[in-house]
Design a protein around this motif. Sequence first.
Motif, PDB file in Angstrom:
ATOM      1  N   MET A   1      38.033  31.152  36.207  1.00 43.72           N
ATOM      2  CA  MET A   1      37.421  32.096  37.091  1.00 43.72           C
ATOM      3  C   MET A   1      38.088  31.844  38.369  1.00 43.72           C
ATOM      4  N   ALA A   2      38.227  33.011  39.145  1.00 39.10           N
ATOM      5  CA  ALA A   2      39.025  33.276  40.342  1.00 39.10           C
ATOM      6  C   ALA A   2      38.178  33.900  41.279  1.00 39.10           C
ATOM      7  N   TRP A   3      39.000  33.677  42.540  1.00 35.21           N
ATOM      8  CA  TRP A   3      38.397  34.641  43.723  1.00 35.21           C
ATOM      9  C   TRP A   3      39.713  35.375  44.074  1.00 35.21           C
ATOM     10  N   PHE A   4      39.588  36.870  44.416  1.00 38.78           N
ATOM     11  CA  PHE A   4      40.733  37.368  45.043  1.00 38.78           C
ATOM     12  C   PHE A   4      39.991  38.095  46.300  1.00 38.78           C
TER      13      PHE A   4
ATOM     14  N   ALA B   1      36.500  36.740  39.477  1.00 36.04           N
ATOM     15  CA  ALA B   1      36.989  37.613  38.514  1.00 36.04           C
ATOM     16  C   ALA B   1      36.921  36.257  37.450  1.00 36.04           C
ATOM     17  N   ALA B   2      36.953  36.619  36.012  1.00 40.38           N
ATOM     18  CA  ALA B   2      37.118  35.739  35.093  1.00 40.38           C
ATOM     19  C   ALA B   2      38.080  36.259  33.988  1.00 40.38           C
TER      20      ALA B   2
ATOM     21  N   TYR C   1      31.812  28.285  43.073  1.00 35.56           N
ATOM     22  CA  TYR C   1      31.515  28.452  44.598  1.00 35.56           C
ATOM     23  C   TYR C   1      32.714  28.416  45.183  1.00 35.56           C
ATOM     24  N   LEU C   2      32.744  29.176  46.103  1.00 40.39           N
ATOM     25  CA  LEU C   2      34.105  29.099  47.113  1.00 40.39           C
ATOM     26  C   LEU C   2      33.651  28.715  48.673  1.00 40.39           C
TER      27      LEU C   2
ATOM     28  N   ASP D   1      47.094  45.353  48.997  1.00 42.01           N
ATOM     29  CA  ASP D   1      46.840  45.077  47.639  1.00 42.01           C
ATOM     30  C   ASP D   1      45.888  43.704  47.550  1.00 42.01           C
ATOM     31  N   ARG D   2      45.346  43.798  46.543  1.00 45.60           N
ATOM     32  CA  ARG D   2      44.370  42.515  46.289  1.00 45.60           C
ATOM     33  C   ARG D   2      44.943  41.459  46.447  1.00 45.60           C
ATOM     34  N   GLU D   3      44.596  40.461  46.831  1.00 47.32           N
ATOM     35  CA  GLU D   3      45.444  39.133  47.029  1.00 47.32           C
ATOM     36  C   GLU D   3      44.612  38.071  46.315  1.00 47.32           C
ATOM     37  N   PHE D   4      45.258  37.223  45.690  1.00 46.77           N
ATOM     38  CA  PHE D   4      44.785  35.997  45.027  1.00 46.77           C
ATOM     39  C   PHE D   4      44.598  34.925  46.004  1.00 46.77           C
ATOM     40  N   VAL D   5      43.181  34.379  45.916  1.00 49.49           N
ATOM     41  CA  VAL D   5      42.895  33.374  46.762  1.00 49.49           C
ATOM     42  C   VAL D   5      42.714  31.689  46.089  1.00 49.49           C
TER      43      VAL D   5
END
Length: 118
Positions: A34-37, A97-98, A80-81, A44-48
Amino acid sequence: QVQLVESGGGLVQAGGSLRLSCAASGRTSSVFAMAWFRQTPGKDREFVGVINWSGGNTYYADSVKGRFTLSRDIARNTIYLQMSSLKPEDTAVYYCAARTKDSDYDYWGQGTQVTVSS
Protein backbone atom coordinates in the motif's frame (compact mmCIF):
# COMPACT_ATOMS: atom_id res chain seq x y z
CA GLN A 1 -11.88 -5.79 -5.13
CA VAL A 2 -10.28 -3.71 -2.43
CA GLN A 3 -11.86 -0.57 -1.06
CA LEU A 4 -9.74 2.16 0.52
CA VAL A 5 -10.88 4.99 2.76
CA GLU A 6 -8.52 7.76 3.83
CA SER A 7 -8.92 10.03 6.81
CA GLY A 8 -6.92 12.47 8.86
CA GLY A 9 -6.32 15.35 6.49
CA GLY A 10 -6.69 18.94 7.54
CA LEU A 11 -5.03 22.29 8.02
CA VAL A 12 -1.77 22.57 9.93
CA GLN A 13 0.92 25.21 10.35
CA ALA A 14 4.36 24.76 8.88
CA GLY A 15 6.52 22.68 11.18
CA GLY A 16 3.52 20.84 12.53
CA SER A 17 2.46 17.21 12.29
CA LEU A 18 -0.46 15.29 10.93
CA ARG A 19 -1.33 11.60 10.68
CA LEU A 20 -3.22 10.13 7.77
CA SER A 21 -4.99 6.78 7.90
CA CYS A 22 -6.04 4.45 5.12
CA ALA A 23 -8.38 1.60 5.95
CA ALA A 24 -8.70 -1.28 3.50
CA SER A 25 -11.66 -3.59 3.12
CA GLY A 26 -12.79 -6.28 0.72
CA ARG A 27 -10.19 -8.69 -0.66
CA THR A 28 -7.44 -7.48 1.63
CA SER A 29 -5.73 -10.88 1.52
CA SER A 30 -4.67 -10.04 -2.03
CA VAL A 31 -2.90 -6.80 -1.06
CA PHE A 32 0.87 -6.88 -1.58
CA ALA A 33 1.71 -3.27 -0.83
CA MET A 34 0.00 0.00 0.00
CA ALA A 35 1.24 3.43 -0.84
CA TRP A 36 0.53 7.13 -0.56
CA PHE A 37 0.59 9.52 -3.45
CA ARG A 38 -0.19 13.23 -3.52
CA GLN A 39 -1.35 15.68 -6.12
CA THR A 40 -1.68 19.43 -6.46
CA PRO A 41 -3.69 21.18 -9.18
CA GLY A 42 -1.95 21.19 -12.53
CA LYS A 43 0.70 18.68 -11.49
CA ASP A 44 1.12 14.96 -11.94
CA ARG A 45 0.40 12.66 -9.05
CA GLU A 46 3.56 12.26 -6.98
CA PHE A 47 4.70 9.15 -5.16
CA VAL A 48 5.17 9.69 -1.41
CA GLY A 49 5.93 6.29 0.11
CA VAL A 50 5.08 2.61 0.08
CA ILE A 51 4.86 -0.14 2.68
CA ASN A 52 5.01 -3.83 2.01
CA TRP A 53 1.97 -5.38 3.63
CA SER A 54 3.49 -8.61 4.90
CA GLY A 55 7.03 -7.56 5.78
CA GLY A 56 6.45 -3.94 6.64
CA ASN A 57 9.36 -2.73 4.55
CA THR A 58 9.07 0.92 3.55
CA TYR A 59 10.40 3.19 0.84
CA TYR A 60 10.02 6.95 0.61
CA ALA A 61 10.37 9.70 -1.91
CA ASP A 62 13.41 11.86 -1.28
CA SER A 63 11.17 14.87 -0.71
CA VAL A 64 9.67 13.34 2.43
CA LYS A 65 12.43 11.04 3.67
CA GLY A 66 13.20 11.68 7.31
CA ARG A 67 9.96 13.60 7.84
CA PHE A 68 7.24 11.08 6.97
CA THR A 69 6.85 7.60 8.43
CA LEU A 70 4.68 4.76 7.21
CA SER A 71 3.32 2.06 9.48
CA ARG A 72 0.64 -0.59 9.33
CA ASP A 73 -1.84 -2.30 11.62
CA ILE A 74 -2.54 -5.69 10.12
CA ALA A 75 -5.41 -6.45 12.49
CA ARG A 76 -7.18 -3.27 11.41
CA ASN A 77 -6.17 -3.52 7.73
CA THR A 78 -4.97 0.03 8.05
CA ILE A 79 -1.85 1.95 7.15
CA TYR A 80 -0.76 5.25 8.62
CA LEU A 81 1.31 8.11 7.29
CA GLN A 82 2.82 10.12 10.11
CA MET A 83 3.87 13.48 8.68
CA SER A 84 6.18 15.72 10.68
CA SER A 85 8.05 18.95 10.03
CA LEU A 86 5.44 19.78 7.45
CA LYS A 87 6.19 22.39 4.81
CA PRO A 88 3.83 24.48 2.68
CA GLU A 89 5.00 22.47 -0.34
CA ASP A 90 3.50 19.36 1.28
CA THR A 91 0.07 20.84 0.62
CA ALA A 92 -1.82 18.46 -1.66
CA VAL A 93 -4.59 15.93 -1.88
CA TYR A 94 -3.17 12.71 -0.50
CA TYR A 95 -4.32 9.43 -2.00
CA CYS A 96 -3.94 5.94 -0.63
CA ALA A 97 -3.40 3.15 -3.14
CA ALA A 98 -3.05 -0.61 -3.02
CA ARG A 99 -1.58 -3.16 -5.34
CA THR A 100 -1.48 -6.91 -5.58
CA LYS A 101 1.73 -8.82 -6.29
CA ASP A 102 0.99 -9.11 -9.99
CA SER A 103 -0.47 -5.69 -10.69
CA ASP A 104 0.15 -1.99 -10.47
CA TYR A 105 -1.81 0.28 -8.14
CA ASP A 106 -5.30 -0.70 -9.18
CA TYR A 107 -7.11 0.43 -6.05
CA TRP A 108 -7.38 4.03 -4.91
CA GLY A 109 -9.06 5.94 -2.15
CA GLN A 110 -11.01 9.14 -2.60
CA GLY A 111 -8.23 11.37 -1.33
CA THR A 112 -7.86 13.62 1.69
CA GLN A 113 -6.76 17.26 1.62
CA VAL A 114 -3.68 18.32 3.55
CA THR A 115 -3.01 22.04 3.74
CA VAL A 116 0.13 23.43 5.37
CA SER A 117 0.08 27.15 6.06
CA SER A 118 3.25 29.22 6.23
